[in-house]
Motif scaffolding. Structure first.
Motif, mmCIF file in Angstrom:
data_model
loop_
_atom_site.group_PDB
_atom_site.id
_atom_site.type_symbol
_atom_site.label_atom_id
_atom_site.label_comp_id
_atom_site.label_asym_id
_atom_site.label_seq_id
_atom_site.Cartn_x
_atom_site.Cartn_y
_atom_site.Cartn_z
ATOM 1 N N TYR A 135 54.399 17.166 3.667
ATOM 2 C CA TYR A 135 55.447 16.264 4.147
ATOM 3 C C TYR A 135 56.789 16.965 3.960
ATOM 4 O O TYR A 135 57.078 17.477 2.880
ATOM 5 N N TYR B 112 53.971 6.844 -0.843
ATOM 6 C CA TYR B 112 52.894 7.369 -0.008
ATOM 7 C C TYR B 112 51.624 6.545 -0.197
ATOM 8 O O TYR B 112 51.333 6.093 -1.309
ATOM 9 N N LYS C 283 45.288 6.934 3.046
ATOM 10 C CA LYS C 283 45.511 7.259 4.464
ATOM 11 C C LYS C 283 46.300 8.554 4.656
ATOM 12 O O LYS C 283 46.361 9.089 5.761
ATOM 13 N N THR D 281 49.574 8.822 4.388
ATOM 14 C CA THR D 281 50.762 8.484 5.182
ATOM 15 C C THR D 281 51.907 8.047 4.269
ATOM 16 O O THR D 281 51.688 7.656 3.130
#
Length: 320
Positions: A17, A48, A52, A54
């Motif tokens: 990220y 976060y 997942k 994400t």
């Protein structure tokens, strides 16, 4: 899959990220390992979803800055230190992006912050040479210790005892229920090299040992009952005297550390030998590294945040 050397050596960056524009200064998993929270020098808190992979939420703290962010026992809430205006610790509702309470008292930068794993108390330590005990339900400090130098502190896995590192020389153990009576044990591990400070303490998940991170090129593992030095881990790079996080895997078998060279170093806690050094996507020093408390997953951060997973298949798993 069991956490053995072959699995550790196979860890690879599964996701990275790049939303942060400055150094990530703290990372922390929730107790269930399902979420992670980070704070950074660009005044962002990012949450976060570890399942997942994400980003769930970004919260800005432009006015006060943010450091040492920690999930509370309710992972919809967090506490964090401030980097601007004052040295107040702030308690925030992550869902509502609203501050619930402020904890004022420190007069210099807060350098250690740790939540009790079993209740709503937490410890803070500051460059004002004090450690304070707080309860999330009250603005008032529940206890104060005056020290002779920079403090580091950590709770044991049961949340009944805490360790305080004093002046980078002594580890003192306190019973939370009667800590005003002073420590019930005090250890002085091997003499530290000159100009080296202790930058972090962590109990192993099994409670049997304490990891001492330093601003030098060694990490000490001491027995949490006797104070004797069990291992000294070295081999990583830290010529700039950075505060590099070192952590345990959840089974207490391995110790992991960030490094100035952007790699992750892994040692056997039992033998002290280096298992491997892992190269990810970090171009600058890795100051934060932790293993998930519940899953076969590791996180590391510079200004980039990386999630690591094993690349071995389960049927390849072998003891080494």
């Amino acid at each position: 899959m069991r956490l053995v050397q072959s699995v550790v050596k196979s860890m690879k960056v599964a996701k990275k990220y790049t939303e942060n524009t400055d150094e990530i200064n703290n990372i922390g998993f929730s107790h269930d390992g399902m979420s992670m929270i980070t704070s950074s020098a660009d005044d962002q808190i990012i949450i976060y979803d570890c399942e997942k992979g994400t980003q769930k939420r970004t919260i800005n703290s432009k006015k006060y800055g943010v450091d040492l962010v920690q999930f509370c026992s309710n992972k919809g809430q967090a506490v964090h230190a401030s980097t601007k205006e004052n040295d107040i610790i702030r308690y925030i509702s992550l869902a509502e992006n609203k501050y619930i309470r402020y904890f004022a008292g420190h007069t210099k930068k807060v350098v250690t912050l740790c939540m009790n794993p079993s209740d709503d108390t937490f410890l803070s330590g500051s460059m004002d040479k004090t450690i304070r005990l707080w309860d999330l339900r009250s603005n008032n400090c529940q206890g104060l210790m005056n020290l002779s130098g920079r403090p580091v502190a950590a709770f044991d896995p049961e949340g009944l005892i805490f360790a305080a590192g004093v002046n980078s020389e002594h580890v003192k153990l306190y019973d939370l229920r009667s800590f005003d009576k002073g420590p019930f044990a005090s250890f002085k591990p091997d003499p530290k090299p000159k100009d080296v400070e202790w930058t972090g303490l962590k109990f192993s998940p099994d409670g049997k040992s304490i990891l001492i991170s330093t601003s030098g090129t060694e990490i000490k593992l001491i027995d949490s009952f006797q104070g004797s030095v069990l291992q000294t881990f070295s081999g990583f790079v830290n010529s700039r005297k950075l505060s590099l996080e070192a952590s345990f895997t959840p089974d207490s078998q391995f110790v992991i550390s960030g490094s100035q060279d952007g790699r992750i170093y892994v040692w056997s806690a039992e033998s002290g030998s280096m298992v491997c050094s892992l190269n990810g996507d970090h171009k600058t020093p890795v100051k934060c590294v932790q293993f998930s408390p519940r899953h076969m997953m590791m996180a590391s951060a510079c200004s980039i945040m990386c999630f690591w997973l094993p690349s071995l298949d389960e049927d390849e798993d072998a003891d080494e």
